[in-house]
Design a protein around this motif. Structure first.
Motif, mmCIF file in Angstrom:
data_model
loop_
_atom_site.group_PDB
_atom_site.id
_atom_site.type_symbol
_atom_site.label_atom_id
_atom_site.label_comp_id
_atom_site.label_asym_id
_atom_site.label_seq_id
_atom_site.Cartn_x
_atom_site.Cartn_y
_atom_site.Cartn_z
ATOM 1 N N MET A 143 0.827 -1.200 0.000
ATOM 2 C CA MET A 143 0.000 0.000 0.000
ATOM 3 C C MET A 143 0.869 1.262 0.000
ATOM 4 S SD MET A 143 -3.161 -0.588 -0.225
ATOM 5 C CE MET A 143 -4.188 -2.050 -0.270
ATOM 6 N N TRP A 144 1.993 1.209 0.704
ATOM 7 C CA TRP A 144 2.907 2.355 0.738
ATOM 8 C C TRP A 144 3.469 2.627 -0.659
ATOM 9 C CZ3 TRP A 144 4.529 6.570 2.850
ATOM 10 C CH2 TRP A 144 5.818 7.037 2.613
ATOM 11 N N ARG A 145 3.847 1.583 -1.371
ATOM 12 C CA ARG A 145 4.366 1.760 -2.731
ATOM 13 C C ARG A 145 3.303 2.370 -3.645
ATOM 14 N NH1 ARG A 145 9.534 1.701 -1.633
ATOM 15 N NH2 ARG A 145 10.146 -0.159 -0.487
ATOM 16 N N GLU A 146 2.091 1.871 -3.511
ATOM 17 C CA GLU A 146 1.010 2.395 -4.344
ATOM 18 C C GLU A 146 0.721 3.850 -3.999
ATOM 19 O OE1 GLU A 146 -1.715 2.424 -7.316
ATOM 20 O OE2 GLU A 146 -0.334 0.790 -6.817
ATOM 21 N N CYS A 147 0.811 4.180 -2.717
ATOM 22 C CA CYS A 147 0.569 5.567 -2.298
ATOM 23 C C CYS A 147 1.602 6.511 -2.908
ATOM 24 C CB CYS A 147 0.594 5.651 -0.775
ATOM 25 S SG CYS A 147 0.292 7.294 -0.111
ATOM 26 N N LEU A 148 2.881 6.114 -2.892
ATOM 27 C CA LEU A 148 3.926 6.956 -3.484
ATOM 28 C C LEU A 148 3.687 7.158 -4.976
ATOM 29 C CD1 LEU A 148 7.188 5.614 -1.780
ATOM 30 C CD2 LEU A 148 5.940 7.708 -1.265
ATOM 31 N N VAL A 149 3.269 6.098 -5.669
ATOM 32 C CA VAL A 149 3.018 6.211 -7.112
ATOM 33 C C VAL A 149 1.872 7.180 -7.388
ATOM 34 C CG1 VAL A 149 2.243 4.926 -9.135
ATOM 35 C CG2 VAL A 149 3.954 3.929 -7.614
ATOM 36 N N GLN A 150 0.797 7.073 -6.628
ATOM 37 C CA GLN A 150 -0.361 7.931 -6.858
ATOM 38 C C GLN A 150 -0.044 9.397 -6.545
ATOM 39 O OE1 GLN A 150 -3.218 7.042 -8.235
ATOM 40 N NE2 GLN A 150 -2.687 4.863 -8.353
ATOM 41 N N ILE A 151 0.701 9.657 -5.471
ATOM 42 C CA ILE A 151 1.054 11.046 -5.128
ATOM 43 C C ILE A 151 1.982 11.636 -6.182
ATOM 44 C CG2 ILE A 151 2.272 12.470 -3.426
ATOM 45 C CD1 ILE A 151 1.215 10.642 -1.259
ATOM 46 N N GLU A 152 2.897 10.820 -6.678
ATOM 47 C CA GLU A 152 3.791 11.310 -7.740
ATOM 48 C C GLU A 152 2.996 11.667 -8.997
ATOM 49 O OE1 GLU A 152 7.951 9.969 -9.952
ATOM 50 O OE2 GLU A 152 6.767 8.509 -8.814
ATOM 51 N N GLU A 153 2.035 10.837 -9.347
ATOM 52 C CA GLU A 153 1.202 11.140 -10.512
ATOM 53 C C GLU A 153 0.378 12.403 -10.287
ATOM 54 O OE1 GLU A 153 -1.168 7.804 -11.479
ATOM 55 O OE2 GLU A 153 0.526 6.510 -12.026
ATOM 56 N N LEU A 154 -0.124 12.584 -9.068
ATOM 57 C CA LEU A 154 -0.906 13.785 -8.769
ATOM 58 C C LEU A 154 -0.055 15.046 -8.927
ATOM 59 C CD1 LEU A 154 -3.436 15.202 -7.626
ATOM 60 C CD2 LEU A 154 -2.531 14.742 -5.332
ATOM 61 N N ILE A 155 1.156 15.022 -8.377
ATOM 62 C CA ILE A 155 2.023 16.212 -8.496
ATOM 63 C C ILE A 155 2.419 16.460 -9.943
ATOM 64 C CG2 ILE A 155 4.241 17.179 -7.773
ATOM 65 C CD1 ILE A 155 3.944 15.671 -5.153
ATOM 66 N N ASP A 156 2.650 15.393 -10.695
ATOM 67 C CA ASP A 156 2.984 15.554 -12.121
ATOM 68 C C ASP A 156 1.842 16.222 -12.870
ATOM 69 O OD1 ASP A 156 5.455 14.439 -11.778
ATOM 70 O OD2 ASP A 156 4.824 12.418 -12.360
ATOM 71 N N ILE A 157 0.622 15.772 -12.586
ATOM 72 C CA ILE A 157 -0.537 16.360 -13.280
ATOM 73 C C ILE A 157 -0.697 17.830 -12.919
ATOM 74 C CG2 ILE A 157 -3.043 16.239 -13.498
ATOM 75 C CD1 ILE A 157 -2.802 13.202 -13.024
ATOM 76 N N LEU A 158 -0.527 18.166 -11.636
ATOM 77 C CA LEU A 158 -0.683 19.554 -11.205
ATOM 78 C C LEU A 158 0.393 20.456 -11.817
ATOM 79 C CD1 LEU A 158 -1.589 19.077 -7.432
ATOM 80 C CD2 LEU A 158 -3.134 19.647 -9.301
ATOM 81 N N ILE A 159 1.631 19.960 -11.900
ATOM 82 C CA ILE A 159 2.707 20.776 -12.483
ATOM 83 C C ILE A 159 2.509 20.951 -13.983
ATOM 84 C CG2 ILE A 159 5.192 20.811 -12.955
ATOM 85 C CD1 ILE A 159 5.631 19.495 -10.245
ATOM 86 N N ASP A 160 2.095 19.873 -14.666
ATOM 87 C CA ASP A 160 1.897 19.964 -16.117
ATOM 88 C C ASP A 160 0.715 20.852 -16.480
ATOM 89 O OD1 ASP A 160 4.040 18.282 -16.383
ATOM 90 O OD2 ASP A 160 2.828 16.456 -16.578
ATOM 91 N N SER A 161 -0.319 20.835 -15.660
ATOM 92 C CA SER A 161 -1.524 21.624 -15.951
ATOM 93 C C SER A 161 -1.582 22.857 -15.057
ATOM 94 C CB SER A 161 -2.769 20.771 -15.754
ATOM 95 O OG SER A 161 -2.834 20.301 -14.422
ATOM 96 N N GLU A 162 -0.474 23.546 -14.934
ATOM 97 C CA GLU A 162 -0.418 24.724 -14.079
ATOM 98 C C GLU A 162 -1.322 25.824 -14.637
ATOM 99 O OE1 GLU A 162 2.899 27.917 -12.416
ATOM 100 O OE2 GLU A 162 3.517 26.098 -13.465
ATOM 101 N N GLY A 163 -2.203 26.341 -13.812
ATOM 102 C CA GLY A 163 -3.151 27.366 -14.236
ATOM 103 C C GLY A 163 -4.462 26.805 -14.740
#
Length: 918
Positions: free
Chosen positions: A383-403
């Protein structure tokens, strides 16, 4: 009596007479020998079966495995441990047989594999372990260690077994046991079938896989049809027992196997394997394998019926449906996570937009956090590994779609926009809270691991990933976040860096030669890293509105300065913050950080040779005797205080991870050494004081404990080394003192061990010089400067400055004779040993007299002694006043001074009354 019984028996019914007549030949037997049950005929006809050594050894191991299985069911870990040891002994006995066979029996490997899974499951259940008694808990821990060590020799076999376990679920030895039982029953049936057919009906025996259709027959396949009249049953019994009395018991003996029996067993095995195969194909009787329910992944793929149009409304409706089941009884949290992940995949395939993706990812992460309902336990690793993957994807999406996407915890669900792409997407959720919770979960995982195991090292490797996610979110919030959010993410960044030694060169010259774990980076990166922490702290000082974040940032800043030997910066920042006055009003984690900072500040002062500052910084933590608890590095058992289970859980959650610990032995050694360098010269200077000053109670306690010992051997522990060094310093033997102190191994824990040892040597030389002068000043009239410099191996300038300071501070009654470079002692002002003891005795006697008079007045109510005491006090005060006045007048106007004017003064009145008349 026998004739009467015969007479009455003859008059009974015909059935009774017939049965008695039939029993007559059975009763008429030869006389019983000494062994009533030892039939010679039976012994001759019994055929003994000779078993091989392999069968004996294998049977012994299978019996142990059966007992082991029974003990596992009731979780009797003590008996499981005993049976495991017996299994190891049985296997060692069977080694010769196993070497001949060329392979380890499969049932043994399966037993080890099952036992390993059983121990692992119970060990991971922390709540269940707490409920065990002491014996079972201790046995479980011992069993876990021994099983790990024992299974290392069978790792490959266990892995092969787990990849392809036996299809039947039974080992070869267990199959042979079952076959032996079947042979026994068949032999019994064969023996019984020898009975005449007119008296006993034939036995119904069924092979595996054979089915006989009989009308109105509900009996089992292995049952024997003994249905008949009572006459037939009685006659059959008599016939069986009538043939010499040997047929009945010989019918249950084993018989030798023939070639037909072996072929029958072989066919039977093949049919069993077909019936229990994984493929589930139909066999000749028409049996089929029953399949289990759908897996979570298969259920997730069936979220929507076929040909359903995927729209925003459909996905949101399904999302609400999944979330509505959260927390309800019977809801599988693993299925919920799979449903949400599959729902996100469906949404991405349908191109529903970034807003919908962000919303679904937030829900996936929250469901992962909700998987573990207990606050005291941490996540599972997957579950910890899956959590890290999901948070990384969330931050990637937020940085790519800034604004394009606006996220925040204050956005209500009614105001969310995940459909209209013409406007910025609005999603309820806070990535900062998500990362903070992930960081707390990481700390909890480190707290739950054994700090001396490889598991802790494995988990600690994830810190690099955690720091990377924090840094990336920091870069995102610096552009879009508010001041409070930036301060919060800065503090998380600082928490992962303040206790680490920067690799490569630093601003301080002492840190240029050091590196963290041998890693040296380029100068620019190190300087930017050091300046980055300073920049973040200063941003928090100026922009933060909450006292807690500012206080923690300041403490981390001071800790970082002290760790890198920037003593003056750390000291000035701590003094300007005035945290010593308000820290008691802070929360407990902040108080723990304050204690850690003060300890690190004391160690930094010691490395710089500031012995007094080091002692003052370490005194509050070390003198309490609870340094381990105050630094949150473990719990101590206290006699007067008992914690409840809830309090113990709370305190365990506050513990600092092991890699952030400060060595307690080093801390105590620095404290005792600082106390020695301060206390020994003071004790030598005030050897005859009635009530000497005590700076360090723990240091004096160690000295008293050493004095109580009748036989003192060479020092072994750190404390004994410090005590031995203190005794040597009292004598002025600085070399022996130095050897004892430097023999302690904890000095190697400092980054610059050689510099610390040089500083210690210099301090020991100086303080030994002061102690020597205090102790032997009454013996010498004068001492040569060069003799002292040669004796203590110090430069003459250092000796001169040390003695000059002692003279200025009035610690030493002496003066310098510059032409001869000697220090001349003045004994007149210093009391001798006899005078000091006399003064102490006079003080004690006067205190005793005053106490006796006070007790007498309270018992008898008289005040005569009190009046005399007051009268004497007034007389002394007035006499001292007039003497001072006479001396001043004599100095000012010696020609007009007349002693006759002072006669006849009244000294018995209080000083306030006589003051106005003169």
């Amino acid at each position: 009596m026998a004739t009467e019984s015969r007479f009455f028996a003859a008059g009974s019914s015909e059935s009774e007479s017939s049965s008695s007549d039939e029993e007559q030949p059975v009763v008429a037997k030869p006389a019983i020998t000494t062994k009533p049950f030892a039939f010679s005929d039976d012994e001759e006809e019994t055929k003994r079966v000779v078993r091989s050594q392999k069968d004996k050894r294998y049977e012994e191991m299978t019996n142990i495995l059966k007992q082991l299985k029974n003990h596992k069911k009731i979780k009797d870990f003590t008996q499981v441990l005993t049976e495991f040891e017996n299994l190891g002994k049985a296997f060692s006995k069977a080694k010769s047989v196993i070497e001949k066979e060329g392979s380890i029996p499969q049932f043994f490997i399966r037993g080890l594999s099952d036992l390993e899974d059983f121990v692992k499951e119970n060990w991971e259940d922390s709540e269940g372990r707490k409920k065990l008694n002491k014996g079972n808990a201790r046995s479980l821990a011992t069993l876990r260690q021994r099983l790990r060590k024992y299974n290392k020799d069978f790792e490959q076999d266990i892995e092969k077994y787990r990849e392809n376990p036996i299809l039947s679920g039974e080992s070869a030895q267990e199959d042979s046991d079952v076959e032996d039982d079947e042979e026994d029953t068949k032999d019994d049936v064969a023996a019984i079938s020898k009975i005449p057919s007119e008296k006993v009906k034939p036995v119904k025996s069924f092979e595996a896989g054979e089915v006989e259709e009989e009308e109105d027959d509900d009996d089992d396949d292995d049952s024997i049809d003994w249905e008949g009249t009572s006459e037939e049953s009685s006659s059959s019994d008599s016939d069986i027992g009538g043939e010499g009395g040997a047929l009945w018991h010989t019918s249950f003996l084993k018989r030798q196997q023939g070639p037909e029996d072996k072929e029958r067993k072989k066919k039977k095995k093949e049919k069993k394997i077909k019936l229990k195969s994984k493929e589930g194909e139909d066999d000749e009787q028409g049996w089929t394998e029953v399949k289990g329910s759908l897996t979570a992944m298969e259920k997730a793929k069936q979220l929507f019926p076929k040909d359903t149009e995927i729209t925003h409304q459909v996905v949101l409706k399904k999302l609400r449906e999944i979330l509505s089941a959260r927390g309800k009884k019977g809801t599988d949290r693993t299925d919920q996570i799979e449903f949400l992940k599959q729902l996100r995949i469906i949404s991405d395939k349908a191109s529903l937009g970034v807003g919908m993706t962000v919303k679904l990812v937030f829900n996936v992460i929250s469901s992962i956090f909700d998987y573990n309902t207990k606050v005291s336990t941490c996540m599972r690793e997957e579950m910890w590994r899956e959590c890290l993957v999901q948070i990384e994807e969330l931050i990637d999406i937020l940085i790519d779609s800034e604004g394009k996407v606006i996220v925040g915890e204050n956005i209500p669900e009614e105001s969310e926009n995940v459909e209209n792409a013409d406007q910025p997407y609005k999603v309820r959720g806070c990535p900062l809270i998500t990362v903070e919770r992930m960081d707390d979960e990481f700390t909890k995982m480190l707290q739950g691991c054994d700090c001396h195991s490889t598991e802790y090292v494995t988990r600690l490797r994830d810190e690099e990933k955690v720091c990377e996610l924090i840094t990336r979110l920091q870069s995102y919030l610096e552009k879009t976040g508010s001041r409070s959010e930036i301060c919060r993410i800065y503090l998380r960044h600082i928490d992962h860096r303040y206790y680490k030694v920067e690799s490569g060169p630093d601003k301080d010259e002492d840190a240029k030669q050091e590196s963290d774990e041998g890693e040296k980076g380029p100068k620019k990166e190190v300087e930017s890293s050091s300046e980055g922490l300073d920049k973040m702290c200063k941003f928090i000082y100026s922009r933060d509105t909450s006292d807690r974040i500012r206080t923690r940032a300041m403490l981390c800043h001071v800790y970082h300065h002290a760790l890198h030997d920037r003593w003056f910066e750390a000291r000035d920042l701590m003094l300007m913050s005035h945290l010593q006055e308000t820290i008691q009003h802070s929360d407990i984690p902040t108080q723990i950080l304050y204690n850690r900072t003060m300890v690190q500040l004391g160690l930094c002062a010691f490395r710089h040779g500031m012995i007094k500052d080091a002692h003052n910084s370490l005194h509050d933590v070390q003198s309490s005797g609870r340094a381990k608890e105050l630094l949150a590095q473990g719990l101590m058992q206290q006699r007067q205080y008992e914690r409840t289970a809830e309090q113990e859980k709370i305190e365990k959650r506050r513990q600092i991870p092991f890699h952030m610990h400060i060595n307690l032995e080093l801390l105590e050694c620095v404290y005792l050494t600082s106390a020695m360098l301060m206390e020994i010269p003071w004790m030598a200077a005030h050897a005859y004081d009635y009530r000497p000053r005590v700076l360090s109670k723990s240091f004096h306690y160690q000295l008293r404990q050493s004095e109580k010992q009748t036989l003192i051997g060479p020092p072994e522990s750190m404390r004994e080394h410090v005590v031995a060094a203190s005794k040597a310093m009292k004598k002025g033997d600085w070399k022996q003192c130095r050897d004892y102190i430097l023999a302690v191994k904890v000095w190697k824990l400092f980054r610059q061990t050689e510099k610390v040892q040089e500083m210690l040597t210099r301090k020991i030389q100086e303080e030994s010089l002061r102690t020597y002068l205090f102790t032997y000043s009454s013996v010498y009239d004068s001492l040569s400067l060069f003799t002292l410099a040669e004796m203590f191996e110090l430069p003459p300038s250092v000796v001169h400055s040390t003695i000059s300071k002692m003279i200025i501070n009035e610690d030493l009654q002496a003066s310098w004779d510059e032409p001869t470079q000697t220090v001349v002692m003045h004994r007149g002002a210093e009391p001798s040993l006899l005078q000091s003891l006399a003064l102490q005795l006079a003080d004690k006697v006067s205190n005793l007299v005053e106490n006796n008079e006070r007790i007498y007045d309270t018992r008898h109510g008289g005040f005569q002694f009190k009046d005399r005491q007051n009268q004497g006090r007034y007389r002394r005060q007035n006499q001292q006043h007039f003497e001072r006045q006479d001396r001043s007048e004599k100095q000012d106007r010696p020609d007009r001074y007349n002693w006759s004017d002072r006669y006849g003064r009244q000294y018995d009145r209080p000083y306030q009354q006589t003051q106005g008349s003169f």
